[in-house]
Design a protein around this motif. Structure first.
Motif, PDB file in Angstrom:
ATOM      1  N   MET A 103       0.812  -1.215   0.000  1.00  0.00           N
ATOM      2  CA  MET A 103       0.000   0.000   0.000  1.00  0.00           C
ATOM      3  C   MET A 103       0.849   1.270   0.000  1.00  0.00           C
ATOM      4  SD  MET A 103      -3.182  -0.269  -0.343  1.00  0.00           S
ATOM      5  CE  MET A 103      -4.400  -1.555  -0.450  1.00  0.00           C
ATOM      6  N   LYS A 104       2.044   1.212   0.522  1.00  0.00           N
ATOM      7  CA  LYS A 104       2.890   2.409   0.546  1.00  0.00           C
ATOM      8  C   LYS A 104       3.219   2.909  -0.866  1.00  0.00           C
ATOM      9  CE  LYS A 104       4.838   1.657   5.145  1.00  0.00           C
ATOM     10  NZ  LYS A 104       6.060   1.362   5.946  1.00  0.00           N
ATOM     11  N   PRO A 105       3.702   2.049  -1.778  1.00  0.00           N
ATOM     12  CA  PRO A 105       3.883   2.554  -3.148  1.00  0.00           C
ATOM     13  C   PRO A 105       2.558   2.907  -3.818  1.00  0.00           C
ATOM     14  CG  PRO A 105       4.296   0.195  -3.046  1.00  0.00           C
ATOM     15  CD  PRO A 105       4.221   0.677  -1.643  1.00  0.00           C
ATOM     16  N   ALA A 106       1.466   2.229  -3.426  1.00  0.00           N
ATOM     17  CA  ALA A 106       0.155   2.570  -3.991  1.00  0.00           C
ATOM     18  C   ALA A 106      -0.253   3.981  -3.579  1.00  0.00           C
ATOM     19  CB  ALA A 106      -0.890   1.563  -3.532  1.00  0.00           C
ATOM     20  N   ILE A 107       0.042   4.350  -2.334  1.00  0.00           N
ATOM     21  CA  ILE A 107      -0.252   5.716  -1.882  1.00  0.00           C
ATOM     22  C   ILE A 107       0.579   6.722  -2.671  1.00  0.00           C
ATOM     23  CG2 ILE A 107      -0.057   7.306   0.081  1.00  0.00           C
ATOM     24  CD1 ILE A 107      -0.720   4.934   1.898  1.00  0.00           C
ATOM     25  N   LEU A 108       1.830   6.364  -2.967  1.00  0.00           N
ATOM     26  CA  LEU A 108       2.675   7.237  -3.791  1.00  0.00           C
ATOM     27  C   LEU A 108       2.073   7.411  -5.181  1.00  0.00           C
ATOM     28  CD1 LEU A 108       5.299   8.809  -4.311  1.00  0.00           C
ATOM     29  CD2 LEU A 108       6.387   6.625  -4.906  1.00  0.00           C
ATOM     30  N   LEU A 109       1.589   6.326  -5.772  1.00  0.00           N
ATOM     31  CA  LEU A 109       0.960   6.403  -7.091  1.00  0.00           C
ATOM     32  C   LEU A 109      -0.302   7.262  -7.045  1.00  0.00           C
ATOM     33  CD1 LEU A 109       1.304   2.685  -8.249  1.00  0.00           C
ATOM     34  CD2 LEU A 109       2.585   4.642  -9.101  1.00  0.00           C
ATOM     35  N   ALA A 110      -1.075   7.124  -5.955  1.00  0.00           N
ATOM     36  CA  ALA A 110      -2.287   7.933  -5.816  1.00  0.00           C
ATOM     37  C   ALA A 110      -1.935   9.414  -5.707  1.00  0.00           C
ATOM     38  CB  ALA A 110      -3.072   7.484  -4.586  1.00  0.00           C
ATOM     39  N   LEU A 111      -0.862   9.730  -4.978  1.00  0.00           N
ATOM     40  CA  LEU A 111      -0.428  11.117  -4.851  1.00  0.00           C
ATOM     41  C   LEU A 111       0.036  11.669  -6.203  1.00  0.00           C
ATOM     42  CD1 LEU A 111       0.232  13.582  -3.081  1.00  0.00           C
ATOM     43  CD2 LEU A 111       2.460  12.547  -2.604  1.00  0.00           C
ATOM     44  N   ILE A 112       0.768  10.850  -6.957  1.00  0.00           N
ATOM     45  CA  ILE A 112       1.197  11.266  -8.291  1.00  0.00           C
ATOM     46  C   ILE A 112      -0.009  11.536  -9.179  1.00  0.00           C
ATOM     47  CG2 ILE A 112       2.359  10.476 -10.391  1.00  0.00           C
ATOM     48  CD1 ILE A 112       4.350   8.998  -8.600  1.00  0.00           C
ATOM     49  N   ALA A 113      -1.034  10.688  -9.058  1.00  0.00           N
ATOM     50  CA  ALA A 113      -2.247  10.873  -9.856  1.00  0.00           C
ATOM     51  C   ALA A 113      -2.923  12.195  -9.523  1.00  0.00           C
ATOM     52  CB  ALA A 113      -3.209   9.704  -9.614  1.00  0.00           C
ATOM     53  N   VAL A 114      -2.998  12.540  -8.234  1.00  0.00           N
ATOM     54  CA  VAL A 114      -3.619  13.805  -7.825  1.00  0.00           C
ATOM     55  C   VAL A 114      -2.857  14.990  -8.405  1.00  0.00           C
ATOM     56  CG1 VAL A 114      -4.121  15.298  -5.857  1.00  0.00           C
ATOM     57  CG2 VAL A 114      -4.653  12.878  -5.735  1.00  0.00           C
ATOM     58  N   LEU A 115      -1.542  14.973  -8.293  1.00  0.00           N
ATOM     59  CA  LEU A 115      -0.729  16.087  -8.788  1.00  0.00           C
ATOM     60  C   LEU A 115      -0.822  16.205 -10.312  1.00  0.00           C
ATOM     61  CD1 LEU A 115       2.458  15.653  -6.544  1.00  0.00           C
ATOM     62  CD2 LEU A 115       0.605  17.311  -6.285  1.00  0.00           C
ATOM     63  N   MET A 116      -0.800  15.066 -11.004  1.00  0.00           N
ATOM     64  CA  MET A 116      -0.921  15.105 -12.462  1.00  0.00           C
ATOM     65  C   MET A 116      -2.290  15.632 -12.885  1.00  0.00           C
ATOM     66  SD  MET A 116       0.913  11.654 -13.914  1.00  0.00           S
ATOM     67  CE  MET A 116       0.432  12.132 -15.577  1.00  0.00           C
ATOM     68  N   GLY A 117      -3.336  15.145 -12.211  1.00  0.00           N
ATOM     69  CA  GLY A 117      -4.685  15.555 -12.572  1.00  0.00           C
ATOM     70  C   GLY A 117      -4.966  17.016 -12.289  1.00  0.00           C
ATOM     71  N   GLU A 118      -4.266  17.588 -11.316  1.00  0.00           N
ATOM     72  CA  GLU A 118      -4.525  18.972 -10.937  1.00  0.00           C
ATOM     73  C   GLU A 118      -3.653  19.963 -11.689  1.00  0.00           C
ATOM     74  OE1 GLU A 118      -6.579  21.921  -8.793  1.00  0.00           O
ATOM     75  OE2 GLU A 118      -6.958  19.783  -9.063  1.00  0.00           O
ATOM     76  N   TYR A 119      -2.387  19.603 -11.967  1.00  0.00           N
ATOM     77  CA  TYR A 119      -1.452  20.593 -12.493  1.00  0.00           C
ATOM     78  C   TYR A 119      -0.904  20.276 -13.885  1.00  0.00           C
ATOM     79  CZ  TYR A 119      -1.453  22.047  -7.610  1.00  0.00           C
ATOM     80  OH  TYR A 119      -1.853  22.456  -6.365  1.00  0.00           O
ATOM     81  N   VAL A 120      -0.830  19.024 -14.273  1.00  0.00           N
ATOM     82  CA  VAL A 120      -0.186  18.670 -15.544  1.00  0.00           C
ATOM     83  C   VAL A 120      -1.206  18.421 -16.646  1.00  0.00           C
ATOM     84  CG1 VAL A 120       1.373  17.065 -16.707  1.00  0.00           C
ATOM     85  CG2 VAL A 120       1.778  17.693 -14.307  1.00  0.00           C
ATOM     86  N   VAL A 121      -2.155  17.533 -16.395  1.00  0.00           N
ATOM     87  CA  VAL A 121      -3.093  17.100 -17.434  1.00  0.00           C
ATOM     88  C   VAL A 121      -3.947  18.238 -17.982  1.00  0.00           C
ATOM     89  CG1 VAL A 121      -5.043  15.574 -17.932  1.00  0.00           C
ATOM     90  CG2 VAL A 121      -3.108  14.735 -16.589  1.00  0.00           C
ATOM     91  N   PRO A 122      -4.541  19.108 -17.138  1.00  0.00           N
ATOM     92  CA  PRO A 122      -5.366  20.184 -17.715  1.00  0.00           C
ATOM     93  C   PRO A 122      -4.610  21.067 -18.704  1.00  0.00           C
ATOM     94  CG  PRO A 122      -5.773  19.999 -15.363  1.00  0.00           C
ATOM     95  CD  PRO A 122      -4.605  19.116 -15.660  1.00  0.00           C
ATOM     96  N   HIS A 123      -3.370  21.426 -18.358  1.00  0.00           N
ATOM     97  CA  HIS A 123      -2.586  22.279 -19.255  1.00  0.00           C
ATOM     98  C   HIS A 123      -2.202  21.534 -20.525  1.00  0.00           C
ATOM     99  CE1 HIS A 123       0.280  25.333 -20.532  1.00  0.00           C
ATOM    100  NE2 HIS A 123       1.169  24.368 -20.714  1.00  0.00           N
ATOM    101  N   SER A 124      -1.713  20.300 -20.388  1.00  0.00           N
ATOM    102  CA  SER A 124      -1.271  19.558 -21.573  1.00  0.00           C
ATOM    103  C   SER A 124      -2.439  19.259 -22.507  1.00  0.00           C
ATOM    104  CB  SER A 124      -0.583  18.249 -21.149  1.00  0.00           C
ATOM    105  OG  SER A 124      -1.489  17.379 -20.503  1.00  0.00           O
ATOM    106  N   GLU A 125      -3.606  18.949 -21.951  1.00  0.00           N
ATOM    107  CA  GLU A 125      -4.772  18.679 -22.784  1.00  0.00           C
ATOM    108  C   GLU A 125      -5.225  19.948 -23.517  1.00  0.00           C
ATOM    109  OE1 GLU A 125      -6.568  15.959 -23.619  1.00  0.00           O
ATOM    110  OE2 GLU A 125      -5.043  14.723 -22.646  1.00  0.00           O
ATOM    111  N   GLN A 126      -5.167  21.086 -22.834  1.00  0.00           N
ATOM    112  CA  GLN A 126      -5.566  22.334 -23.487  1.00  0.00           C
ATOM    113  C   GLN A 126      -4.622  22.664 -24.639  1.00  0.00           C
ATOM    114  OE1 GLN A 126      -5.687  25.821 -21.012  1.00  0.00           O
ATOM    115  NE2 GLN A 126      -6.336  27.138 -22.679  1.00  0.00           N
TER     116      GLN A 126
END
Length: 353
Positions: A103-126
């Protein structure tokens, strides 16, 4: 124990990374084939490659839950196939400790997903959607297969492309009266945002005056609208590719305009709960390794993981629109598959223990 946890985490993360590369590579190949059919003198090969490069973060974000499940099955399954899990159990390490190590690496993956979804994906998709729309529209007036539609009060607005930073291209506006009769239609080549509103350039307008029309043009026009560059960056991409904060602000704007915001609320809860979904899928993966998939081959584990992951995604994709039709809250539609996965995982782990 810390060294053992790091070893388990490394096995799981490396498997997730490999699965992500394979799935992302296949998806980009299929997308390239689809986009290549539209290549012409305006939309060139370099435009396609540029578009795919900026689409990659969004696709990576979308495939992360599935890759987490399959990677957990493969990584932990390799430990089971090599009897390393058996040795750990014989050494007195409980299933609960092994689950926490995964679960520890899974939590890391979940955190990466949150950061990507909030800051990276919206800009790159636009950037991706804007570059493709600009290349295909070539500055022409209304082309409804590209760009975005929007309604504000008594106006229906179509914008060919939205650039990051507050510049828009190809703005077509249709204005209607209270009897739903069109009173004017206008097209502007470009628009930039200022404190007073949108400054439109190269404007051509047609006014419908009963039995005749009046055509006028202007080099510049001030357009006051509730649409801001932030809101436009929201509507130019799909709801699932938007940031959590952008979705929340846009649902408020839609409510002010008297428009239905349930589709964006559904995307909002899907993104908010995606980290929980990743953890639930990883829990299912761990329970499968200790339960029904304890002594099967790696290929069988991959097939099982893909099936479970696709069922999870399809159930969310079906329950989401169903909630909009039937009328129950999008939060419930998003939570049901996650709760089912978590419940199955806990039950199988309890039986294995």
């Amino acid at each position: 124990m810390l060294r053992l946890e790091r070893y388990i985490a490394a096995q799981v993360l490396s498997a997730v990374f490999v699965i992500l590369l394979i799935v992302l590579g296949l998806d980009l190949i299929f997308e390239f084939v689809a986009q290549a059919a539209d290549i012409n003198e305006r939309y060139t090969m370099s435009d396609v490659l540029y578009y795919l490069a900026y689409r990659a973060p969004g696709r990576l974000y979308e495939f992360l839950p599935l890759a987490s499940l399959v990677g957990c099955l493969v990584g932990l399954g390799m430990l089971a196939s090599n009897s390393e899990l058996t040795v750990m159990r014989a050494a007195g390490i409980s299933i609960g400790r092994i689950v926490m190590a995964v679960m520890k690496p899974a939590i890391l993956l979940a955190l990466i997903a949150v950061l990507m979804g909030e800051y990276v994906v919206p800009h790159s998709e636009q950037v991706a959607e804007s570059s493709r729309a600009l290349a295909k529209s070539n500055g022409q007036a209304l082309r409804s297969e590209h760009g975005v539609w929007h309604r504000e009060d008594n106006q229906f607005i179509h914008i060919n492309a939205v650039e990051p930073g507050g510049k828009i291209h190809g703005i077509t506006r249709y204005t209607f009266d209270e009897r739903l009769q069109m009173v004017s239609a206008s097209f502007a080549a470009t628009g930039t945002y200022s404190e007073q509103g949108w400054i439109l350039k190269e404007v051509q307008q047609t006014a419908f005056l009963g039995d005749r029309t009046q055509v006028s043009s202007a080099s510049q026009e001030l357009w006051q609208s509730g649409l801001t560059p932030t809101l436009l960056s929201v509507i130019v991409v799909k709801p699932v590719d938007l940031s959590i904060s952008g979705l929340w602000s846009y649902t408020g704007y839609l409510a002010e305009q008297g428009l239905d915001a349930n589709q964006y609320l559904l995307a909002f809860w899907t993104k908010v709960l995606q980290p929980v979904g990743i953890l639930a899928l990883v829990l299912v993966g761990v329970s499968f390794v200790f339960g029904p998939l304890r002594s099967v081959t790696v290929g069988q584990r991959i097939v099982a993981g893909v099936i479970v992951g696709l069922v999870f995604k399809f159930s969310q994709d079906l329950l989401g629109p169903a909630s909009l039709v039937v009328g129950f809250t999008p939060l419930v539609a998003t939570m049901i598959p996650i709760a089912v996965c978590a419940g199955v995982g806990f039950i199988l782990l309890k039986r294995a223990g």
